[in-house]
Write an enzyme that holds these catalytic residues in place. Sequence first.
Site, mmCIF file in Angstrom:
data_model
loop_
_atom_site.group_PDB
_atom_site.id
_atom_site.type_symbol
_atom_site.label_atom_id
_atom_site.label_comp_id
_atom_site.label_asym_id
_atom_site.label_seq_id
_atom_site.Cartn_x
_atom_site.Cartn_y
_atom_site.Cartn_z
ATOM 1 N NE ARG A 77 -4.087 1.862 2.329
ATOM 2 C CZ ARG A 77 -4.314 2.795 3.249
ATOM 3 N NH1 ARG A 77 -3.500 2.923 4.292
ATOM 4 N NH2 ARG A 77 -5.352 3.601 3.143
ATOM 5 C CB ILE A 87 -5.591 5.568 -0.832
ATOM 6 C CG1 ILE A 87 -5.489 4.032 -0.882
ATOM 7 C CG2 ILE A 87 -4.857 6.134 0.373
ATOM 8 C CD1 ILE A 87 -4.051 3.506 -0.985
ATOM 9 C CB SER A 88 -10.771 3.139 0.345
ATOM 10 O OG SER A 88 -11.609 3.864 -0.511
ATOM 11 C CD GLN A 89 -11.819 1.984 6.935
ATOM 12 O OE1 GLN A 89 -12.761 2.750 7.041
ATOM 13 N NE2 GLN A 89 -11.379 1.256 7.929
#
Length: 207
Positions: free
Chosen positions: A29, A55-57
């Site tokens: 990530r 950026i999503s969790q």
Amino acid sequence: MNINYMLSDLENKGIRDKKVLEAIKKIPREDFVLEEFKKLAYEDQALPIVSSQSISQPYTVAFMLQSLELKENDKVLEIGSGSGWNSSLISFITKTKVFTVEFNKEVAEFAKATLKKSKTKNVKIIIGDGNKGYEKEMPYDKITITAACSKIPFNLIKQLKNKGILLAPIGNLFEQELIKIRKVNNEIEKEKLGKFVFVPLKGKYGF
């Protein structure tokens, strides 16, 4: 927090799909976040990228991938390229090309750069209106929408194969219900998967 802690945390929160966990382990990530946020890459939180997007969790990403029931050779359409991490994970799982449509040119360029950095090759980014999907490569086994929709995007359902799955967060600007739609003989089966918060989709099905 490191990758092993994050994977353990995801498992504790109900992520059981080994393909999803393996992809998250193999696709760092940290390659998809801004330099100033790298130290937070393995925290379970959304992080800013360019153009007021994020950026999503990790949990949200993992939950959606698990809910898509991804299989090898699935043809997948993603609406909203974001950081590029999600499409890279999908490509790792399906072992084939992923098509992702992004409205914002700056975001699309950011995703192209992160995908190159992570050496992800099987992702095609299309700069365009995600509300229209991508008819050139239809039909798709799976479609995932990574931005909030005000209503169910029926014209995207038309781009699904029979028994295909579409995921879409449906609601208002402040909270959405993640809806899983399965297309069966031109009928749709809907399942509610819980509350989430996404950045808004632009255009017909957005805000």
